[in-house]
Design a protein around this motif. Structure first.
Motif, PDB file in Angstrom:
ATOM      1  N   ALA A   1       0.855  -1.184   0.000  1.00  0.00           N
ATOM      2  CA  ALA A   1       0.000   0.000   0.000  1.00  0.00           C
ATOM      3  C   ALA A   1       0.893   1.237   0.000  1.00  0.00           C
ATOM      4  O   ALA A   1       1.968   1.232   0.592  1.00  0.00           O
ATOM      5  N   SER A   2       0.439   2.284  -0.651  1.00  0.00           N
ATOM      6  CA  SER A   2       1.196   3.533  -0.729  1.00  0.00           C
ATOM      7  C   SER A   2       0.644   4.559   0.249  1.00  0.00           C
ATOM      8  O   SER A   2      -0.557   4.825   0.262  1.00  0.00           O
ATOM      9  N   THR A   3       1.546   5.178   1.025  1.00  0.00           N
ATOM     10  CA  THR A   3       1.150   6.244   1.944  1.00  0.00           C
ATOM     11  C   THR A   3       1.234   7.624   1.288  1.00  0.00           C
ATOM     12  O   THR A   3       0.826   8.601   1.887  1.00  0.00           O
ATOM     13  N   PHE A   4       1.804   7.708   0.087  1.00  0.00           N
ATOM     14  CA  PHE A   4       1.959   8.937  -0.701  1.00  0.00           C
ATOM     15  C   PHE A   4       3.074   9.855  -0.233  1.00  0.00           C
ATOM     16  O   PHE A   4       3.497  10.718  -0.958  1.00  0.00           O
ATOM     17  N   SER A   5       3.550   9.683   0.988  1.00  0.00           N
ATOM     18  CA  SER A   5       4.552  10.599   1.528  1.00  0.00           C
ATOM     19  C   SER A   5       5.238   9.937   2.718  1.00  0.00           C
ATOM     20  O   SER A   5       4.614   9.163   3.446  1.00  0.00           O
ATOM     21  N   SER A   6       6.483  10.284   2.935  1.00  0.00           N
ATOM     22  CA  SER A   6       7.201   9.718   4.079  1.00  0.00           C
ATOM     23  C   SER A   6       6.649  10.216   5.407  1.00  0.00           C
ATOM     24  O   SER A   6       6.786   9.542   6.424  1.00  0.00           O
ATOM     25  N   SER A   7       6.009  11.355   5.412  1.00  0.00           N
ATOM     26  CA  SER A   7       5.515  11.923   6.671  1.00  0.00           C
ATOM     27  C   SER A   7       4.032  11.661   6.905  1.00  0.00           C
ATOM     28  O   SER A   7       3.490  12.070   7.929  1.00  0.00           O
ATOM     29  N   HIS A   8       3.377  10.959   5.996  1.00  0.00           N
ATOM     30  CA  HIS A   8       1.935  10.758   6.092  1.00  0.00           C
ATOM     31  C   HIS A   8       1.602   9.446   6.806  1.00  0.00           C
ATOM     32  O   HIS A   8       2.133   8.392   6.473  1.00  0.00           O
ATOM     33  N   VAL A   9       0.707   9.523   7.774  1.00  0.00           N
ATOM     34  CA  VAL A   9       0.194   8.338   8.458  1.00  0.00           C
ATOM     35  C   VAL A   9      -1.242   8.129   7.959  1.00  0.00           C
ATOM     36  O   VAL A   9      -2.101   8.989   8.169  1.00  0.00           O
ATOM     37  N   PRO A  10      -1.521   7.008   7.296  1.00  0.00           N
ATOM     38  CA  PRO A  10      -2.852   6.776   6.719  1.00  0.00           C
ATOM     39  C   PRO A  10      -3.865   6.297   7.763  1.00  0.00           C
ATOM     40  O   PRO A  10      -4.304   5.145   7.767  1.00  0.00           O
ATOM     41  N   THR A  11      -4.270   7.194   8.662  1.00  0.00           N
ATOM     42  CA  THR A  11      -5.101   6.838   9.812  1.00  0.00           C
ATOM     43  C   THR A  11      -6.451   6.229   9.410  1.00  0.00           C
ATOM     44  O   THR A  11      -6.900   5.268  10.041  1.00  0.00           O
ATOM     45  N   LYS A  12      -7.105   6.762   8.410  1.00  0.00           N
ATOM     46  CA  LYS A  12      -8.394   6.215   7.970  1.00  0.00           C
ATOM     47  C   LYS A  12      -8.217   4.813   7.402  1.00  0.00           C
ATOM     48  O   LYS A  12      -9.026   3.919   7.658  1.00  0.00           O
ATOM     49  N   PHE A  13      -7.167   4.597   6.648  1.00  0.00           N
ATOM     50  CA  PHE A  13      -6.873   3.290   6.065  1.00  0.00           C
ATOM     51  C   PHE A  13      -6.592   2.271   7.170  1.00  0.00           C
ATOM     52  O   PHE A  13      -7.064   1.136   7.116  1.00  0.00           O
ATOM     53  N   LEU A  14      -5.836   2.662   8.183  1.00  0.00           N
ATOM     54  CA  LEU A  14      -5.475   1.750   9.275  1.00  0.00           C
ATOM     55  C   LEU A  14      -6.705   1.256  10.020  1.00  0.00           C
ATOM     56  O   LEU A  14      -6.739   0.106  10.475  1.00  0.00           O
ATOM     57  N   LYS A  15      -7.730   2.088  10.122  1.00  0.00           N
ATOM     58  CA  LYS A  15      -8.959   1.691  10.830  1.00  0.00           C
ATOM     59  C   LYS A  15      -9.637   0.506  10.153  1.00  0.00           C
ATOM     60  O   LYS A  15     -10.352  -0.246  10.804  1.00  0.00           O
ATOM     61  N   GLY A  16      -9.404   0.318   8.854  1.00  0.00           N
ATOM     62  CA  GLY A  16     -10.014  -0.786   8.122  1.00  0.00           C
ATOM     63  C   GLY A  16      -9.214  -2.082   8.168  1.00  0.00           C
ATOM     64  O   GLY A  16      -9.645  -3.087   7.617  1.00  0.00           O
ATOM     65  N   LEU A  17      -8.071  -2.060   8.835  1.00  0.00           N
ATOM     66  CA  LEU A  17      -7.228  -3.250   8.921  1.00  0.00           C
ATOM     67  C   LEU A  17      -7.446  -3.980  10.237  1.00  0.00           C
ATOM     68  O   LEU A  17      -7.702  -3.352  11.268  1.00  0.00           O
ATOM     69  N   ALA A  18      -7.295  -5.296  10.209  1.00  0.00           N
ATOM     70  CA  ALA A  18      -7.307  -6.086  11.441  1.00  0.00           C
ATOM     71  C   ALA A  18      -6.054  -5.733  12.241  1.00  0.00           C
ATOM     72  O   ALA A  18      -4.980  -5.551  11.659  1.00  0.00           O
ATOM     73  N   LYS A  19      -6.171  -5.645  13.546  1.00  0.00           N
ATOM     74  CA  LYS A  19      -5.021  -5.302  14.396  1.00  0.00           C
ATOM     75  C   LYS A  19      -3.945  -6.387  14.344  1.00  0.00           C
ATOM     76  O   LYS A  19      -2.807  -6.151  14.720  1.00  0.00           O
ATOM     77  N   THR A  20      -4.312  -7.569  13.848  1.00  0.00           N
ATOM     78  CA  THR A  20      -3.352  -8.673  13.712  1.00  0.00           C
ATOM     79  C   THR A  20      -2.624  -8.634  12.368  1.00  0.00           C
ATOM     80  O   THR A  20      -1.780  -9.494  12.111  1.00  0.00           O
ATOM     81  N   GLN A  21      -2.957  -7.662  11.523  1.00  0.00           N
ATOM     82  CA  GLN A  21      -2.341  -7.538  10.194  1.00  0.00           C
ATOM     83  C   GLN A  21      -0.823  -7.470  10.328  1.00  0.00           C
ATOM     84  O   GLN A  21      -0.305  -6.585  11.013  1.00  0.00           O
ATOM     85  N   PRO A  22      -0.076  -8.395   9.698  1.00  0.00           N
ATOM     86  CA  PRO A  22       1.379  -8.243   9.688  1.00  0.00           C
ATOM     87  C   PRO A  22       1.756  -7.077   8.775  1.00  0.00           C
ATOM     88  O   PRO A  22       1.283  -7.002   7.642  1.00  0.00           O
ATOM     89  N   ILE A  23       2.573  -6.163   9.276  1.00  0.00           N
ATOM     90  CA  ILE A  23       2.913  -4.952   8.532  1.00  0.00           C
ATOM     91  C   ILE A  23       4.425  -4.798   8.435  1.00  0.00           C
ATOM     92  O   ILE A  23       5.144  -5.007   9.409  1.00  0.00           O
ATOM     93  N   VAL A  24       4.883  -4.403   7.243  1.00  0.00           N
ATOM     94  CA  VAL A  24       6.281  -4.048   7.018  1.00  0.00           C
ATOM     95  C   VAL A  24       6.300  -2.612   6.519  1.00  0.00           C
ATOM     96  O   VAL A  24       5.708  -2.302   5.488  1.00  0.00           O
ATOM     97  N   VAL A  25       6.953  -1.737   7.272  1.00  0.00           N
ATOM     98  CA  VAL A  25       7.083  -0.343   6.856  1.00  0.00           C
ATOM     99  C   VAL A  25       8.329  -0.263   5.982  1.00  0.00           C
ATOM    100  O   VAL A  25       9.441  -0.467   6.446  1.00  0.00           O
TER     101      VAL A  25
END
Length: 190
Positions: free
Chosen positions: A91-115
């Motif tokens: 997934a693209s955040t569009f910017s190094s300083s942007h936190v996609p807060t609305k997008f994160l709300k749609g993810l399961a908290k168990t989602q494995p994430i790699v930044v």
């Protein structure tokens, strides 16, 4: 990039060629400029118009996120497409300083994430910021990955570092660089 694997439109920005990508939350399109016009900084823009640009959102090239598969966050759509092309959910955040807060709300908290933001100074700072935001939002299965300094995921795709015979080594090195970035002590760094 294999252009048969994603939707885009060719357009122009002040008479210069650009590639446009639609986003599900707005009628505005994200533009990647091909020839940057004189006097314009940066290679990306949002079309003018009504609605959000990217605030709170992230762009994906799929209908939905697989909650069991790692989701790699990149800064730009071309980097996301590069990883997707080699089988890595992104997934693209569009910017190094942007936190996609609305997008994160749609993810399961168990989602494995790699930044996996860019490995320049802004990307490294953004990696730390996004990881902290993920933790605050209840995510626990988080890693960082860093491409070689000055290279991004599209650069690595073009260079052949994500081919079947090189992909695993490239990913392992990126995860190692991510662990180095986040090391808080010398022992962790070693």
């Amino acid at each position: 990039l294999d252009v048969s694997k994603f939707k885009f439109e060719q357009t122009d920005y002040y008479g210069k060629p650009a590639v446009a990508f639609t986003c599900s939350w707005t009628s505005r399109r994200w533009l990647r400029l091909i020839d940057i016009p004189r006097g314009i900084e940066g290679k990306t823009r949002w079309e003018k118009g009504e609605g959000d640009a990217y605030q709170g959102h992230a762009w994906i090239n799929r209908e939905q996120v697989d909650p069991d598969d790692e989701l790699w966050f990149t800064e730009g759509i071309l980097n996301t497409l590069s990883l997707e092309q080699v089988g890595i959910q992104s997934a693209s955040t569009f910017s190094s300083s942007h936190v996609p807060t609305k997008f994160l709300k749609g993810l399961a908290k168990t989602q494995p994430i790699v930044v996996a933001l860019d490995s320049d100074n802004a990307g490294q700072k953004g990696t730390v910021t996004l990881i902290e935001a993920l933790k605050v939002n209840g995510f626990k299965n988080i890693k960082a990955a860093q491409s070689p300094y000055g290279k991004d995921w599209n650069d690595l795709l073009v260079a052949g570092a994500l081919k079947d015979n090189t992909k695993q080594e490239t990913i392992e090195e990126a995860l190692w660089r991510g662990r180095l970035l986040l090391a808080e002590t010398f022992a962790e760094y070693r």
